[in-house]
Design an enzyme around this catalytic site. Structure first.
Site, PDB file in Angstrom:
ATOM      1  N   GLY A   6      47.480  59.984  27.106  1.00 34.17           N
ATOM      2  CA  GLY A   6      48.581  59.739  26.440  1.00 34.17           C
ATOM      3  C   GLY A   6      49.688  58.715  26.891  1.00 34.17           C
ATOM      4  O   GLY A   6      50.857  58.539  26.422  1.00 34.17           O
TER       5      GLY A   6
ATOM      6  N   SER B 201      43.648  57.554  26.282  1.00 34.77           N
ATOM      7  CA  SER B 201      44.095  56.570  25.261  1.00 34.77           C
ATOM      8  C   SER B 201      42.842  56.054  24.631  1.00 34.77           C
ATOM      9  O   SER B 201      42.923  54.575  24.418  1.00 34.77           O
ATOM     10  CB  SER B 201      44.858  55.574  26.100  1.00 34.77           C
ATOM     11  OG  SER B 201      45.988  56.296  26.603  1.00 34.77           O
TER      12      SER B 201
ATOM     13  N   HIS C 193      41.001  71.154  31.144  1.00 37.25           N
ATOM     14  CA  HIS C 193      41.785  69.988  30.904  1.00 37.25           C
ATOM     15  C   HIS C 193      43.014  69.821  31.666  1.00 37.25           C
ATOM     16  O   HIS C 193      43.379  70.658  32.103  1.00 37.25           O
ATOM     17  CB  HIS C 193      42.287  70.148  29.430  1.00 37.25           C
ATOM     18  CG  HIS C 193      42.710  68.792  28.737  1.00 37.25           C
ATOM     19  ND1 HIS C 193      44.044  68.129  29.143  1.00 37.25           N
ATOM     20  CD2 HIS C 193      42.526  67.628  28.000  1.00 37.25           C
ATOM     21  CE1 HIS C 193      44.614  67.176  28.659  1.00 37.25           C
ATOM     22  NE2 HIS C 193      43.297  66.728  27.897  1.00 37.25           N
TER      23      HIS C 193
ATOM     24  N   GLU D  61      45.904  68.726  31.303  1.00 36.71           N
ATOM     25  CA  GLU D  61      47.224  69.680  30.806  1.00 36.71           C
ATOM     26  C   GLU D  61      47.271  70.898  31.312  1.00 36.71           C
ATOM     27  O   GLU D  61      48.152  71.585  31.592  1.00 36.71           O
ATOM     28  CB  GLU D  61      47.498  69.344  29.298  1.00 36.71           C
ATOM     29  CG  GLU D  61      47.963  67.942  29.183  1.00 36.71           C
ATOM     30  CD  GLU D  61      47.563  67.356  27.570  1.00 36.71           C
ATOM     31  OE1 GLU D  61      47.264  68.382  26.989  1.00 36.71           O
ATOM     32  OE2 GLU D  61      47.566  66.205  27.602  1.00 36.71           O
TER      33      GLU D  61
ATOM     34  N   ASN E  73      40.356  66.121  20.445  1.00 32.51           N
ATOM     35  CA  ASN E  73      41.207  67.222  21.136  1.00 32.51           C
ATOM     36  C   ASN E  73      42.567  67.246  20.618  1.00 32.51           C
ATOM     37  O   ASN E  73      43.240  66.278  20.984  1.00 32.51           O
ATOM     38  CB  ASN E  73      41.372  66.883  22.841  1.00 32.51           C
ATOM     39  CG  ASN E  73      42.211  68.138  23.346  1.00 32.51           C
ATOM     40  OD1 ASN E  73      42.653  69.108  22.790  1.00 32.51           O
ATOM     41  ND2 ASN E  73      42.483  67.664  24.390  1.00 32.51           N
TER      42      ASN E  73
ATOM     43  N   GLU F 210      38.606  62.167  32.770  1.00 30.01           N
ATOM     44  CA  GLU F 210      40.015  61.755  31.803  1.00 30.01           C
ATOM     45  C   GLU F 210      40.734  61.603  32.965  1.00 30.01           C
ATOM     46  O   GLU F 210      41.714  62.546  33.531  1.00 30.01           O
ATOM     47  CB  GLU F 210      40.409  63.066  31.118  1.00 30.01           C
ATOM     48  CG  GLU F 210      39.446  63.448  29.897  1.00 30.01           C
ATOM     49  CD  GLU F 210      40.319  64.238  28.864  1.00 30.01           C
ATOM     50  OE1 GLU F 210      40.097  63.414  27.828  1.00 30.01           O
ATOM     51  OE2 GLU F 210      40.872  64.757  28.932  1.00 30.01           O
TER      52      GLU F 210
ATOM     53  N   LYS G  96      44.928  69.249  20.683  1.00 27.68           N
ATOM     54  CA  LYS G  96      45.937  69.928  21.562  1.00 27.68           C
ATOM     55  C   LYS G  96      46.848  70.875  20.790  1.00 27.68           C
ATOM     56  O   LYS G  96      46.531  71.569  19.850  1.00 27.68           O
ATOM     57  CB  LYS G  96      46.823  68.539  22.262  1.00 27.68           C
ATOM     58  CG  LYS G  96      46.042  67.859  22.997  1.00 27.68           C
ATOM     59  CD  LYS G  96      46.690  66.855  23.918  1.00 27.68           C
ATOM     60  CE  LYS G  96      45.650  65.829  24.541  1.00 27.68           C
ATOM     61  NZ  LYS G  96      46.383  65.069  25.457  1.00 27.68           N
TER      62      LYS G  96
END
Ligand code: PGA
Length: 254
Positions: free
Chosen positions: A176, A216, A98, A100, A11, A170, A13
């Site tokens: 991250g 991660s 996702h 985010e 991904n 996730e 992003k």
């Protein structure tokens, strides 16, 4: 274990222009040349780089997906992109929900469900992301959150379509942060996700659904995550941006 598809996904992003996308895919092609893997390997570049990505990925093992899609096919929806447009580019996959998008762009279980329904009306393979936040985990609410997200996203999926859906676990606290979930935590969460699918669609549908882990993932922790019986692949953010590190992950995934 059921015969589930292994998927190694990157991904990207909000990273890489079209030119950078082409360069990275060509590097990946070189680094993965000669690799024989049963896994599907997919990259998710930004919308504006998708056409270039599909072109660069021709005659490689790489497939291409989009990071999101809207549920309407056309009309007065400024800034949106439809499933028909993505299919016309020759894409194979699309990410949905996702964390985010949920945290920064108002995505909810209900909007994920609408997007999923639109995707299943066409040809793309949806990868539906779910995962608890740190506070939810610390409060012992992981199971409840995952059940709500899975049920919320899958509520309108027809039984004959569930076989096309991929899930990605996730945990928000692992994204991250450099702190991946341990293989055991990932495996337990995947088991919970699979029980929600089983409750809705039956055990065999649940056993055949691929569930990826994301948060991660790096070359060093890929093999141990992939050894878990319920982990069918990885969804990689940061470590997928560099061709050498993503290629190592693909190799480590076996
Ligand atoms: P990360 O992101 O690998 O950088 O933690 C994963 C993701 O958000 O898909």
């Amino acid at each position: 274990m059921a015969n589930r598809t292994t998927i190694i996904a990157g991904n990207w992003k909000l990273n890489k222009t079209a030119a950078e996308t082409r360069r990275t895919i060509l590097e990946l092609r070189n680094k993965l040349a000669g690799l024989s893997t049963g896994a599907e390997v997919v990259v998710f570049p930004p919308f504006v780089s998708l056409e270039t990505a599909v072109d660069a990925a021709r005659e490689t093992i790489l497939q291409v997906g989009a990071q999101n899609v809207f549920w309407e096919k056309s009309g007065a929806y400024t800034g949106e992109v439809s499933t028909t447009m993505l299919e016309a580019l020759g894409l194979e996959f699309v990410l949905l929900g996702h964390s985010e998008r949920r945290a920064l762009f108002g995505e909810t279980d209900a909007t994920v469900a609408r997007r999923l329904e639109a995707v299943l009306g066409g040809r793309l393979t949806p990868v539906v992301c779910v995962g608890e936040g740190l506070e939810e985990r610390e409060a012992g609410r992981t199971g409840e959150v995952l059940a709500r997200q899975v049920e919320g996203a899958l509520k309108d999926v027809a039984p004959d379509h569930i076989g096309r859906v991929v899930l990605a676990y996730e945990p928000v606290w692992a994204i991250g942060t450099g702190k991946s979930a341990s293989p055991t935590i990932a495996n337990d969460a995947h088991t919970l996700i699979r029980s929600s699918i089983a409750a809705m669609f039956g055990r065999s549908a649940a056993d055949e659904t691929s569930v990826l882990y994301g948060g991660s993932v790096k070359p060093e922790n890929t093999a141990s995550l992939m050894r878990e019986s319920e982990v069918d692949g990885v969804l990689v953010g940061g470590a997928s941006l560099d061709a050498a590190s993503f290629a190592e992950i693909v190799r480590a995934a076996g």
